[in-house]
Design a protein around this motif. Structure first.
Motif, PDB file in Angstrom:
ATOM      1  N   ALA A 129      39.392 -42.619  29.724  1.00 39.13           N
ATOM      2  CA  ALA A 129      40.597 -42.454  28.917  1.00 39.13           C
ATOM      3  C   ALA A 129      41.645 -43.500  29.274  1.00 39.13           C
ATOM      4  N   ALA A 130      41.760 -43.836  30.559  1.00 39.87           N
ATOM      5  CA  ALA A 130      42.726 -44.849  30.983  1.00 39.87           C
ATOM      6  C   ALA A 130      42.340 -46.229  30.466  1.00 39.87           C
ATOM      7  N   VAL A 131      41.049 -46.545  30.529  1.00 42.90           N
ATOM      8  CA  VAL A 131      40.556 -47.818  29.992  1.00 42.90           C
ATOM      9  C   VAL A 131      40.843 -47.893  28.501  1.00 42.90           C
ATOM     10  N   ARG A 132      40.535 -46.813  27.806  1.00 44.70           N
ATOM     11  CA  ARG A 132      40.743 -46.763  26.353  1.00 44.70           C
ATOM     12  C   ARG A 132      42.230 -46.900  26.006  1.00 44.70           C
ATOM     13  N   ALA A 133      43.091 -46.208  26.737  1.00 45.77           N
ATOM     14  CA  ALA A 133      44.526 -46.273  26.463  1.00 45.77           C
ATOM     15  C   ALA A 133      45.055 -47.692  26.625  1.00 45.77           C
ATOM     16  N   ALA A 134      44.647 -48.357  27.690  1.00 41.02           N
ATOM     17  CA  ALA A 134      45.093 -49.733  27.904  1.00 41.02           C
ATOM     18  C   ALA A 134      44.633 -50.636  26.773  1.00 41.02           C
ATOM     19  N   GLY A 135      43.404 -50.454  26.328  1.00 43.70           N
ATOM     20  CA  GLY A 135      42.887 -51.271  25.245  1.00 43.70           C
ATOM     21  C   GLY A 135      43.640 -51.060  23.946  1.00 43.70           C
ATOM     22  N   LEU A 136      43.979 -49.803  23.647  1.00 44.13           N
ATOM     23  CA  LEU A 136      44.705 -49.512  22.417  1.00 44.13           C
ATOM     24  C   LEU A 136      46.125 -50.063  22.459  1.00 44.13           C
ATOM     25  N   VAL A 137      46.783 -49.925  23.607  1.00 43.82           N
ATOM     26  CA  VAL A 137      48.142 -50.460  23.738  1.00 43.82           C
ATOM     27  C   VAL A 137      48.128 -51.976  23.594  1.00 43.82           C
ATOM     28  N   ALA A 138      47.160 -52.613  24.231  1.00 42.17           N
ATOM     29  CA  ALA A 138      47.054 -54.070  24.129  1.00 42.17           C
ATOM     30  C   ALA A 138      46.790 -54.495  22.690  1.00 42.17           C
ATOM     31  N   GLY A 170      46.155 -39.913  40.432  1.00 46.75           N
ATOM     32  CA  GLY A 170      47.284 -40.550  39.761  1.00 46.75           C
ATOM     33  C   GLY A 170      47.332 -42.044  40.008  1.00 46.75           C
ATOM     34  N   ILE A 171      47.109 -42.451  41.263  1.00 45.40           N
ATOM     35  CA  ILE A 171      47.121 -43.879  41.593  1.00 45.40           C
ATOM     36  C   ILE A 171      45.991 -44.602  40.873  1.00 45.40           C
ATOM     37  N   ARG A 172      44.824 -43.997  40.837  1.00 45.31           N
ATOM     38  CA  ARG A 172      43.672 -44.648  40.201  1.00 45.31           C
ATOM     39  C   ARG A 172      43.915 -44.848  38.699  1.00 45.31           C
ATOM     40  N   THR A 173      44.458 -43.838  38.038  1.00 41.94           N
ATOM     41  CA  THR A 173      44.722 -43.964  36.601  1.00 41.94           C
ATOM     42  C   THR A 173      45.757 -45.034  36.328  1.00 41.94           C
ATOM     43  N   LEU A 174      46.805 -45.071  37.145  1.00 42.18           N
ATOM     44  CA  LEU A 174      47.816 -46.118  37.001  1.00 42.18           C
ATOM     45  C   LEU A 174      47.187 -47.494  37.165  1.00 42.18           C
ATOM     46  N   ASP A 175      46.363 -47.652  38.176  1.00 42.95           N
ATOM     47  CA  ASP A 175      45.701 -48.931  38.450  1.00 42.95           C
ATOM     48  C   ASP A 175      44.805 -49.352  37.289  1.00 42.95           C
ATOM     49  N   ILE A 176      44.008 -48.423  36.787  1.00 44.76           N
ATOM     50  CA  ILE A 176      43.100 -48.740  35.673  1.00 44.76           C
ATOM     51  C   ILE A 176      43.892 -49.170  34.448  1.00 44.76           C
ATOM     52  N   MET A 182      46.522 -56.111  31.940  1.00 45.37           N
ATOM     53  CA  MET A 182      46.494 -57.477  32.441  1.00 45.37           C
ATOM     54  C   MET A 182      45.253 -58.222  31.959  1.00 45.37           C
ATOM     55  N   ASP A 183      44.110 -57.561  31.999  1.00 46.97           N
ATOM     56  CA  ASP A 183      42.872 -58.208  31.576  1.00 46.97           C
ATOM     57  C   ASP A 183      42.866 -58.499  30.080  1.00 46.97           C
ATOM     58  N   GLY A 212      54.570 -52.814  43.483  1.00 46.93           N
ATOM     59  CA  GLY A 212      54.797 -54.097  44.138  1.00 46.93           C
ATOM     60  C   GLY A 212      53.504 -54.735  44.601  1.00 46.93           C
ATOM     61  N   GLU A 213      52.604 -53.919  45.142  1.00 44.99           N
ATOM     62  CA  GLU A 213      51.298 -54.431  45.562  1.00 44.99           C
ATOM     63  C   GLU A 213      50.488 -54.905  44.356  1.00 44.99           C
ATOM     64  N   PHE A 214      50.605 -54.203  43.238  1.00 48.99           N
ATOM     65  CA  PHE A 214      49.910 -54.635  42.031  1.00 48.99           C
ATOM     66  C   PHE A 214      50.437 -55.992  41.578  1.00 48.99           C
ATOM     67  N   GLU A 215      51.754 -56.155  41.601  1.00 50.51           N
ATOM     68  CA  GLU A 215      52.353 -57.433  41.212  1.00 50.51           C
ATOM     69  C   GLU A 215      51.823 -58.569  42.075  1.00 50.51           C
ATOM     70  N   LYS A 216      51.789 -58.371  43.374  1.00 44.85           N
ATOM     71  CA  LYS A 216      51.294 -59.415  44.273  1.00 44.85           C
ATOM     72  C   LYS A 216      49.833 -59.740  43.991  1.00 44.85           C
ATOM     73  N   ALA A 217      49.030 -58.698  43.778  1.00 48.08           N
ATOM     74  CA  ALA A 217      47.602 -58.908  43.547  1.00 48.08           C
ATOM     75  C   ALA A 217      47.333 -59.654  42.248  1.00 48.08           C
TER      76      ALA A 217
END
Length: 427
Positions: A129-138, A170-176, A182-183, A212-217
């Protein structure tokens, strides 16, 4: 001009320098902690849609459903005005603008919900669902606005909270979600992230560290990712030590907190309020929001009210009663300077915009006249100061941002365009 005459003084320059040096840290803290309004558009509402329901046409679907509700239960300005108690001279422009808004931009701020509206799911299902949401928003150009009412100006997700039981999920969904964006080309300009059920400032600090860690990465500019805090626990308002905690949460966000959202039902329940009495106008809600408002004042952090769970569905009389309730609650929030709220159903959109548009249109003449008198030192029956001029300018700018009033209308009444208003508003 004549030569300036000397004036006798007693204090030496050394005294003034010493006082200035003693207040240097205070000056720096004020500038850092209270930068003032960010000068950006604030959406008038946030719409929450469960992640499994979110689709490419969600925004347009909400707009169409809202228009259908108007067609069925208030097909013209007179009937709509009669339901809401609007005079004819106000009902006509409000109704016309509401319909135009529902066609052009029915949702200003969309939040894809992975928390209460989505609930616990198997990890594989939430990952997908997180992958799908990101794709739709993009794909919709998330945050770009326009696109025939398909893309809202602001869009993002609400993750699960950082309490131990759901923290990893929660962290994993945010990251995905962020990784998917970004991708797909980068983070949208109108990206919004919501951290719910915050109880301690340390949770806010942890969220700031995560992004912040995501931004650096990913090589992003530091501070690019900001987030909202949902105030829906009593600990977020008053700590165990008896001190107000909202201000500490803003500080813990290290400049990344962009707004505070009041959670009507979770907060009311945590105070022991019975389900039948959990509402935006309950005294516990007013107390929490007043604390939020004072803590956020001058910091650039916005405050959003919550929602009503009374839906405009059923018979015409039921829909009209729910519309009147929602309209009244939104107007009440606006009068208390809560310029944003939540909407839970497409049927709430007509009265959200009707309340917002009536609020700005009925005050347009008075606000413009007072601002014109202030700018031109023309006097009048109200003596306004610079702080009030800032408020008047901000009022007109918010009305323009949401479509309640047009820039040409304001310019004709004040002689000021958007740039001039922004200057007076301190933006």
């Amino acid at each position: 001009m004549g030569q300036r005459q000397p004036v006798a003084t007693t204090l030496t320059g050394a005294v003034k320098e010493r006082i200035g040096a003693s207040l240097a840290d205070v000056d720096a803290h004020l500038a850092r902690r209270y930068p003032g309004d960010p000068g950006t558009r604030q959406p008038v509402h946030t719409v929450y849609v469960p992640a499994d329901v979110f689709a490419a046409d969600t925004v347009r679907f909400w707009g169409d459903q809202a228009l259908d509700a108007l067609d069925e239960h208030a097909p013209d300005a007179s009937s709509f005005g009669a339901v809401l108690g609007l005079p004819e001279e106000l009902a006509v422009p409000v109704y016309e603008r509401v319909r135009a808004k529902l066609l052009r931009e029915p949702v200003e701020d969309l939040r894809i919900d992975f928390e209460d509206g989505y609930g616990p799911r198997p990890d594989e299902e939430e990952d997908a669902a997180a992958v799908r949401a990101a794709g739709l928003v993009a794909a919709m150009g998330g945050g770009a606005g326009g696109a025939g009412g398909a893309a809202p100006p602001f869009v993002g997700m609400r993750m699960k909270c950082l309490e131990a039981a759901v923290r990893e999920r929660g962290i994993r969904t945010l990251d995905i979600f962020l990784t998917g964006l970004m991708d797909a080309g980068g983070l949208p300009a109108g990206l919004m992230l919501t951290l719910p059920k915050v109880s301690y400032a340390e949770q806010v600090a942890a969220m700031a560290e995560l992004v912040g860690e995501f931004e650096k990465a990913r090589g992003l500019e530091p501070g690019r990712i900001r987030f909202e805090i949902q105030i829906e626990t009593t600990q977020a308002v008053l700590g165990a030590d008896g001190r107000a905690t909202v201000a500490r949460m803003i500080d813990a966000g290290a400049g990344r907190v962009n707004s505070l959202h009041y959670g009507t039902f979770d907060y009311s329940a945590s105070c022991g309020v019975g389900a039948a009495y959990q509402a935006l106008d309950h005294p516990v809600a007013d107390h929490a929001k007043a604390v939020m408002q004072v803590a956020a004042a001058g910091t650039g952090v916005r405050v959003s009210d919550g929602s009503t769970n009374v839906l405009p569905v059923g018979s015409a009389s039921q829909v009209h009663a729910a519309w009147r309730l929602h309209f009244g609650l939104v107007r009440r929030s606006l009068a208390r300077a809560y310029y944003q709220g939540w909407d839970m159903h497409p049927g709430h959109l007509p009265t959200r915009y009707a309340a917002v548009y009536a609020f700005y249109r009925e005050g347009l003449g008075s606000a413009a006249a007072r601002l014109d008198a202030y700018v031109n030192r023309a006097g009048g029956d109200v003596l306004d100061e610079p702080a009030t001029a800032r408020a008047l300018s901000g009022y007109l700018l918010r009305g323009m941002d949401c479509g309640a009033v047009d820039e040409g209308e304001v310019a004709a009444l004040t002689g000021l365009g958007r740039e001039g208003l922004a200057g007076l508003a301190g933006r």
